[in-house]
Design a protein around this motif. Structure first.
Motif, mmCIF file in Angstrom:
data_model
loop_
_atom_site.group_PDB
_atom_site.id
_atom_site.type_symbol
_atom_site.label_atom_id
_atom_site.label_comp_id
_atom_site.label_asym_id
_atom_site.label_seq_id
_atom_site.Cartn_x
_atom_site.Cartn_y
_atom_site.Cartn_z
ATOM 1 N N ARG A 158 0.862 -1.182 0.000
ATOM 2 C CA ARG A 158 0.000 0.000 0.000
ATOM 3 C C ARG A 158 0.897 1.230 0.000
ATOM 4 N N ARG A 159 0.569 2.178 -0.866
ATOM 5 C CA ARG A 159 1.336 3.423 -0.936
ATOM 6 C C ARG A 159 0.465 4.551 -0.425
ATOM 7 N N PHE A 160 1.022 5.334 0.477
ATOM 8 C CA PHE A 160 0.349 6.516 1.006
ATOM 9 C C PHE A 160 1.118 7.728 0.513
ATOM 10 N N ASP A 161 0.453 8.582 -0.234
ATOM 11 C CA ASP A 161 1.085 9.763 -0.819
ATOM 12 C C ASP A 161 1.086 10.917 0.175
ATOM 13 N N LEU A 162 2.229 11.581 0.274
ATOM 14 C CA LEU A 162 2.394 12.745 1.140
ATOM 15 C C LEU A 162 2.979 13.886 0.308
ATOM 16 N N PRO A 163 2.192 14.430 -0.634
ATOM 17 C CA PRO A 163 2.734 15.430 -1.559
ATOM 18 C C PRO A 163 3.243 16.691 -0.880
ATOM 19 N N GLY A 164 2.649 17.077 0.229
ATOM 20 C CA GLY A 164 3.108 18.265 0.939
ATOM 21 C C GLY A 164 4.514 18.114 1.507
ATOM 22 N N LEU A 165 4.916 16.874 1.705
ATOM 23 C CA LEU A 165 6.260 16.578 2.213
ATOM 24 C C LEU A 165 7.194 16.100 1.104
ATOM 25 N N GLY A 166 6.639 15.924 -0.095
ATOM 26 C CA GLY A 166 7.425 15.361 -1.193
ATOM 27 C C GLY A 166 7.806 13.923 -0.905
ATOM 28 N N ALA A 167 6.894 13.185 -0.280
ATOM 29 C CA ALA A 167 7.233 11.855 0.211
ATOM 30 C C ALA A 167 6.109 10.851 -0.032
ATOM 31 N N PHE A 168 6.438 9.589 0.224
ATOM 32 C CA PHE A 168 5.505 8.468 0.156
ATOM 33 C C PHE A 168 5.789 7.573 1.353
ATOM 34 N N ASN A 169 4.789 6.826 1.751
ATOM 35 C CA ASN A 169 4.992 5.790 2.750
ATOM 36 C C ASN A 169 4.487 4.487 2.139
ATOM 37 N N PHE A 170 5.363 3.497 2.054
ATOM 38 C CA PHE A 170 5.004 2.188 1.526
ATOM 39 C C PHE A 170 4.904 1.213 2.681
ATOM 40 N N VAL A 171 3.799 0.472 2.729
ATOM 41 C CA VAL A 171 3.607 -0.581 3.719
ATOM 42 C C VAL A 171 3.591 -1.888 2.948
ATOM 43 N N ILE A 172 4.571 -2.747 3.228
ATOM 44 C CA ILE A 172 4.764 -3.992 2.486
ATOM 45 C C ILE A 172 4.494 -5.157 3.437
ATOM 46 N N GLU A 173 3.526 -5.980 3.068
ATOM 47 C CA GLU A 173 3.091 -7.084 3.927
ATOM 48 C C GLU A 173 3.871 -8.370 3.640
ATOM 49 N N ASP A 174 4.143 -9.124 4.690
ATOM 50 C CA ASP A 174 4.725 -10.471 4.615
ATOM 51 C C ASP A 174 6.091 -10.508 3.940
ATOM 52 N N VAL A 175 6.872 -9.475 4.125
ATOM 53 C CA VAL A 175 8.168 -9.372 3.450
ATOM 54 C C VAL A 175 9.347 -9.720 4.353
#
Length: 104
Positions: free
Chosen positions: A57-74
């Motif tokens: 799942r990718r969560f976009d944080l355009p105000g920070l110029g960033a993304f947060n990726f949550v990767i399951e079972d890795v």
């Protein structure tokens, strides 16, 4: 022109159980749209498939110029269940930063 992602962004990883969290932050705010178009959930899942990842799942944080990726079972069971040397997944951000991106 193809370049490794680390030329455009830096990353920080964390973990909880068998879930990996990677924050990806563009070096320059102007590169955020390019990263948004190319560093997709599907591409990140394919990159981590060899480690058993089942979803991203990718969560976009355009105000920070960033993304947060949550990767399951890795994390192959997580710190308490994995036999690998990095059960915490802290170094896995470097795998993401090797992903090639196309620069216009």
């Amino acid at each position: 022109m193809s370049t490794p992602l680390h030329a455009l962004a830096h990353a920080r990883a964390g973990d909880k159980g068998n879930r990996l969290n990677i924050a990806l932050v563009a070096h320059r705010a102007g590169d955020w749209p390019l990263l948004a178009a190319q560093v997709t959930e599907a591409k990140v899942l394919a990159l981590f498939a060899h480690r058993g990842a089942t979803s991203v799942r990718r969560f976009d944080l355009p105000g920070l110029g960033a993304f947060n990726f949550v990767i399951e079972d890795v994390l192959q069971g997580g710190v308490n269940g994995a036999l690998n040397l990095d059960g915490h997944g802290k170094t896995l951000s470097f795998l993401l930063l090797q992903m090639p991106v196309e620069r216009g």
